[in-house]
Design a protein around this motif. Structure first.
Motif, PDB file in Angstrom:
ATOM      1  N   GLN A  67       0.831  -1.203   0.000  1.00 55.61           N
ATOM      2  CA  GLN A  67       0.000   0.000   0.000  1.00 55.61           C
ATOM      3  C   GLN A  67       0.867   1.255   0.000  1.00 55.61           C
ATOM      4  O   GLN A  67       0.561   2.229  -0.699  1.00 55.61           O
ATOM      5  CB  GLN A  67      -0.936   0.009   1.206  1.00 55.61           C
ATOM      6  N   ARG A  68       1.991   1.230   0.742  1.00 52.49           N
ATOM      7  CA  ARG A  68       2.902   2.386   0.745  1.00 52.49           C
ATOM      8  C   ARG A  68       3.484   2.618  -0.644  1.00 52.49           C
ATOM      9  O   ARG A  68       3.663   3.767  -1.068  1.00 52.49           O
ATOM     10  CB  ARG A  68       4.011   2.200   1.782  1.00 52.49           C
ATOM     11  N   ASP A  71       0.683   4.205  -2.647  1.00 51.23           N
ATOM     12  CA  ASP A  71       0.436   5.555  -2.134  1.00 51.23           C
ATOM     13  C   ASP A  71       1.544   6.520  -2.556  1.00 51.23           C
ATOM     14  O   ASP A  71       1.279   7.687  -2.867  1.00 51.23           O
ATOM     15  CB  ASP A  71       0.310   5.545  -0.609  1.00 51.23           C
ATOM     16  N   ALA A  74       0.951   7.550  -6.088  1.00 48.69           N
ATOM     17  CA  ALA A  74      -0.174   8.494  -6.143  1.00 48.69           C
ATOM     18  C   ALA A  74       0.243   9.880  -5.649  1.00 48.69           C
ATOM     19  O   ALA A  74      -0.209  10.898  -6.178  1.00 48.69           O
ATOM     20  CB  ALA A  74      -1.347   7.971  -5.320  1.00 48.69           C
ATOM     21  N   ALA A  75       1.150   9.918  -4.657  1.00 51.28           N
ATOM     22  CA  ALA A  75       1.627  11.191  -4.103  1.00 51.28           C
ATOM     23  C   ALA A  75       2.790  11.774  -4.901  1.00 51.28           C
ATOM     24  O   ALA A  75       3.309  12.843  -4.556  1.00 51.28           O
ATOM     25  CB  ALA A  75       2.041  10.996  -2.648  1.00 51.28           C
TER      26      ALA A  75
END
Length: 164
Positions: A67-68, A71, A74-75
């Motif tokens: 997930q990191r 994420d 996405a960031a």
């Protein structure tokens, strides 16, 4: 005429991303009349060599390290992506090896950051997780890929990225 049944099956398979080839040769009346052969005329389906992946497995939560990774993309944060890996982590990107956080950071900044991931499925496995994703480099176009993450102590130790 039963062509709508065959077309409906083909359309349904295409809607879920499959590639469909329909042939009716070898069955009496199919080419001339458009009727489907009776089930008794079809050859038996071969047994699968391995069971299909369980869809139920993807209903649980995604491993935090994976997930990191998603994420961070996405960031648009190459540092956060590299931090999802162990210090000596390894990325095998379609056969190319990128080892260590600094090299992973550079690879991510050049080839991953700015892209868009869509998580299609994930399957937890002993020691990691396999993701099925759609990746759109630069946010457009794209392809499906399988990402096999080996995870230890909350960090990705190895990521094997393959086209799916």
């Amino acid at each position: 005429m039963r062509w709508p049944i065959v077309a409906g099956v083909a359309a349904a398979a295409l809607a879920v991303g499959g590639v469909v080839a329909v042939t009716t040769s070898g069955f009496p009346g199919t080419a001339a009349t458009g009727t489907a052969p009776p089930p008794s005329a079809l050859p038996p389906s071969p047994a699968p060599s391995s069971p299909p992946p369980s869809r139920a497995a993807s209903r649980g939560s995604l491993d935090p390290a994976a997930q990191r990774y998603l994420d961070a993309v996405a960031a648009k944060d190459a540092d956060a992506l590299a931090a999802a890996f162990a210090p000596d982590g390894l990325v095998i990107d379609v056969g190319r090896e990128i080892r260590g956080r600094d090299a992973i950071r550079g690879w991510a900044a050049a080839e991953v950051i700015g892209g868009v991931y869509t998580l299609l499925d994930h399957t937890p496995r002993t020691g990691g997780v396999t993701l099925l994703v759609r990746f759109q480099p630069g946010g457009t176009g794209g392809f499906r890929a399988a990402y096999h993450f080996d995870i230890s102590d909350g960090l990705i130790t190895k990521a094997t990225l393959e086209y799916a």
